[in-house]
Design an enzyme around this catalytic site. Structure first.
Site, short mmCIF file in Angstrom:
data_model
loop_
_atom_site.label_atom_id
_atom_site.label_comp_id
_atom_site.label_asym_id
_atom_site.label_seq_id
_atom_site.Cartn_x
_atom_site.Cartn_y
_atom_site.Cartn_z
N HIS A 192 0.84 -1.20 0.00
CA HIS A 192 0.00 0.00 0.00
C HIS A 192 0.87 1.25 0.00
O HIS A 192 1.94 1.29 0.63
CB HIS A 192 -0.94 -0.01 1.20
CG HIS A 192 -2.15 -0.87 0.98
ND1 HIS A 192 -3.01 -1.22 2.00
CD2 HIS A 192 -2.66 -1.44 -0.14
CE1 HIS A 192 -3.99 -1.97 1.51
NE2 HIS A 192 -3.79 -2.12 0.21
N ASP A 218 0.90 4.16 1.36
CA ASP A 218 1.32 4.85 2.58
C ASP A 218 2.49 4.15 3.27
O ASP A 218 3.13 4.74 4.15
CB ASP A 218 0.14 5.03 3.55
CG ASP A 218 -0.52 3.73 3.95
OD1 ASP A 218 -0.78 2.90 3.05
OD2 ASP A 218 -0.79 3.53 5.14
N HIS A 219 2.81 2.94 2.86
CA HIS A 219 3.96 2.21 3.39
C HIS A 219 5.10 2.11 2.38
O HIS A 219 6.27 2.11 2.78
CB HIS A 219 3.55 0.79 3.79
CG HIS A 219 2.62 0.75 4.94
ND1 HIS A 219 3.00 0.40 6.22
CD2 HIS A 219 1.29 1.02 5.01
CE1 HIS A 219 1.95 0.47 7.02
NE2 HIS A 219 0.90 0.85 6.31
#
Length: 262
Positions: free
Chosen positions: A75, A77-78
């Site tokens: 994802h 955001d990671h």
């Protein structure tokens, strides 16, 4: 830049991407054996130049270089900043998903990684996503969970890539590690550190059981679409989270059908 040090080997740099989904932001972890010149960075976070520079500065302040960059899952955001961080740090990127890797080495369940005398063990934990991994840090009795277990609240099963049956199996695997006292502390991908790993995982399992019962009851009451189930079951949840809740409801409905409960 504030660097937190919740365990002897693990330090935290918080990414500046707060939201209802990411809580205070993404937790980027720097893990190193005391006295070593090698550090591992887990989940560099979003493509934010200031954050990536802060993570690299925190590594260098420890007298280390980045030996590897690891991803718990893909994802954005990671993982969005991983390629840029690899460029800045001169490290490769290791992940379960080949499309996220930079370099020859990937990651898979059961791998034992050693950097500068520090050991990390790779635990396959699909469910939130199909490529989700956790990393145990045996010397600190800790597990880095990405989005599999959060520091506050519960996570989303990102249907259709994420599957609830897989997620429940992953939680049971983490519970077994906690029961055996191999891990006592959870270092999550979002939110605060949890010092009662067993209690946290047992709560996650009981929460899922409760939600499944609520979803089954909602369908029996005539709420037959995922959106209708969300409006009924998640009525007290911030409406900004309803789209994500619908992913989980779709996964729950699929699981209930697989189990013959619908």
């Amino acid at each position: 830049m504030t660097v937190q040090q919740p365990t002897e080997r693990a330090a935290l740099v918080l990414a500046p991407n707060p939201s209802p989904m990411t809580l205070e932001g993404t937790n980027t972890w720097i893990v190193a054996e005391p006295g070593s010149t090698q550090a591992v960075v887990i989940d560099p976070g979003p493509l934010h130049e200031g954050h990536l520079a802060a993570v690299l500065a925190a590594v260098e302040a420890r007298g280390c270089r980045v030996a590897a960059t690891l991803l718990t899952h893909g994802h954005t955001d990671h993982a969005e900043g991983a390629a840029r961080f690899a460029e800045l740090s001169g490290s490769g990127v290791r992940a379960l998903d080949p499309s996220l890797r930079l370099g020859e080495e990937g990651l898979t369940d059961g791998d034992v990684l050693t950097y500068g005398g520090m050991e990390l063990r790779v635990v396959g934990t699909p469910g939130h996503t199909s490529d989700s991994l956790c990393f145990t840090l045996p010397a600190d009795g800790a597990v880095l969970t990405g989005d599999t277990v959060l520091g506050r609240g519960t996570t989303v099963v990102a249907h259709p890539d994420g599957r609830l049956g897989d997620y429940l199996d992953s939680l049971r695997r983490l519970r077994a590690l906690a029961q055996e006292r191999d891990v006592t502390t959870i270092l999550p991908g979002h939110g605060p550190v949890l010092t009662d790993a067993l209690g946290a995982v047992e709560y996650y399992l009981s929460h899922r059981e409760s939600r499944l019962a609520q979803v089954a009851a909602a369908v029996a009451a005539g709420h037959t679409t995922p959106a209708a189930v969300v409006a009924h079951v998640y009525a007290d949840v911030d409406h900004a989270l309803w789209p994500a809740a619908e992913w989980s409801v779709r996964a729950q409905l699929e699981y209930l059908r697989e189990q013959g409960a619908l």
